[in-house]
Design an enzyme around this catalytic site. Structure first.
Site, short mmCIF file in Angstrom:
data_model
loop_
_atom_site.label_atom_id
_atom_site.label_comp_id
_atom_site.label_asym_id
_atom_site.label_seq_id
_atom_site.Cartn_x
_atom_site.Cartn_y
_atom_site.Cartn_z
N LYS A 1 -2.43 1.57 -47.83
CA LYS A 1 -3.01 2.77 -48.41
C LYS A 1 -2.94 2.65 -49.93
O LYS A 1 -1.90 2.24 -50.48
CB LYS A 1 -2.24 4.02 -47.98
CG LYS A 1 -2.89 5.32 -48.45
CD LYS A 1 -1.96 6.50 -48.30
CE LYS A 1 -0.95 6.55 -49.41
NZ LYS A 1 -0.15 7.78 -49.44
N ASN B 1 -4.48 -4.87 -54.82
CA ASN B 1 -4.30 -5.32 -53.45
C ASN B 1 -5.33 -6.38 -53.05
O ASN B 1 -5.04 -7.28 -52.25
CB ASN B 1 -4.38 -4.14 -52.48
CG ASN B 1 -3.14 -3.24 -52.55
OD1 ASN B 1 -2.11 -3.64 -53.08
ND2 ASN B 1 -3.26 -2.03 -52.02
N ILE C 1 -3.76 -3.06 -43.72
CA ILE C 1 -4.47 -1.86 -44.20
C ILE C 1 -3.56 -1.04 -45.12
O ILE C 1 -3.15 0.07 -44.78
CB ILE C 1 -4.98 -1.00 -43.03
CG1 ILE C 1 -3.88 -0.80 -41.97
CG2 ILE C 1 -6.21 -1.62 -42.40
CD1 ILE C 1 -4.23 0.25 -40.92
N LEU D 1 3.58 -2.76 -46.91
CA LEU D 1 4.47 -2.91 -48.07
C LEU D 1 5.84 -2.28 -47.82
O LEU D 1 6.62 -2.09 -48.74
CB LEU D 1 3.82 -2.30 -49.31
CG LEU D 1 2.42 -2.86 -49.64
CD1 LEU D 1 1.85 -2.20 -50.87
CD2 LEU D 1 2.48 -4.37 -49.82
N TYR E 1 -5.11 12.22 -38.91
CA TYR E 1 -5.04 12.20 -40.37
C TYR E 1 -5.72 13.42 -40.98
O TYR E 1 -5.44 13.77 -42.14
CB TYR E 1 -5.69 10.94 -40.94
CG TYR E 1 -5.01 9.64 -40.58
CD1 TYR E 1 -3.81 9.61 -39.88
CD2 TYR E 1 -5.59 8.43 -40.93
CE1 TYR E 1 -3.20 8.41 -39.53
CE2 TYR E 1 -4.99 7.22 -40.60
CZ TYR E 1 -3.80 7.21 -39.89
OH TYR E 1 -3.22 6.02 -39.55
#
Length: 275
Positions: free
Chosen positions: A227, A237, A225, A186, A48
């Site tokens: 983002k 969330n 998890i 999602l 990342y």
């Protein structure tokens, strides 16, 4: 329903913050915001390129290191002899911490020496660099091979959402007492456009994203998890944790009934998912 999952190998918050593409000053601000709102799990990886920002955000925030569950991952090109430890040590240096709570093999590499890789990972746990170890993006066949090495694996992190089944993996992880962590929970925004999801969410007075997360968090042994860079999205969330405890069997059945064959993360180096 508790906000954490506790197994013999780890205790992890059900809902964490995914940090893919959260970098620079904006990324650090997102980390600080999430922790101020109550998030206690951060997911990053050497690939990342934001471990420094994650570490800086953690240090600039209120909670002590011991209260925040930090996950990082070794990239699939760094699985050779000696490379896993070097990668982990470099990640710890960038994060500015002595240990990570969970360290994962980010992707399996074709032709990798499974026994060597798993035992190199186990050494990280034995030496205190990682409190727990696991894998990511391992389909059922590869996960079974990893388990057969005898190394205690705490988790498998994979793409999982209401449009993609992971039933075969869940059978394994639950039997082994492992956590299954859902990334892209999602479905890259696709769930928000599904009329069935929108209808259920509307009837409950919540968003499609909140409903999709709640569906995951309601499941035994599953963490998520998502983002979220903006504080508004991070706060929204968090609602899914409370919502998960309110979903009825009928609500779950409607989401269970959606098509489950849509995969959105499938790079050229991905394993054979059907294995």
């Amino acid at each position: 329903m508790t906000d954490r999952i506790t197994t013999r190998l780890l205790s992890i918050p059900r809902l964490g913050l995914g940090t893919w593409r959260l970098s620079g000053a904006e990324g650090q601000a997102a980390i600080e915001s999430a922790l101020s709102l109550g998030y206690r799990a951060l997911d990053t990886a050497e690939m990342y390129g934001n471990e420094a920002e994650v570490g800086a955000g953690l240090r600039a925030s209120g909670p002590p290191r011991s209260e925040v569950f930090v996950t990082s991952k070794v990239w699939w090109t760094h699985l050779g002899p000696g490379e896993i430890r070097a990668a982990c040590e470099a990640s710890l240096q960038r994060l500015g911490t002595d240990y990570v709570d969970l360290y994962l093999v980010h992707w399996p590499a074709q032709g990798m020496d499974m026994h060597q890789v798993m035992h190199d990972m186990a050494r990280l746990r034995e030496d205190g660099l990682a409190r727990a170890i696991g894998v990511a993006n391992f389909p059922p066949g590869l996960l079974k091979r990893a388990i057969e090495t005898g190394v205690p694996l705490a988790a498998n992190q994979v793409e999982y959402h209401a449009l993609l089944s992971q039933d075969r993996l869940l059978e394994i992880t639950r039997a082994q007492g492992m956590v299954l962590t859902a990334y892209s929970p999602l479905a890259k925004g696709q769930l928000a456009q599904d009329p069935n999801v929108a209808a259920i969410a509307g009837s409950m007075g919540v968003s499609a994203a909140q409903l999709a997360l709640a569906w995951l968090l309601r499941q035994d042994g599953v963490t998520a998890i998502p983002k979220a860079a903006r504080p508004e999205s991070q706060r929204a969330n968090l609602v899914a944790l409370d919502l998960a405890g309110k979903l009825t069997k009928a609500d779950m059945a409607l989401l269970d009934g959606l098509p489950k064959d849509q995969r959105f993360v499938n790079p050229d180096f991905a394993p054979d998912w059907s294995n």
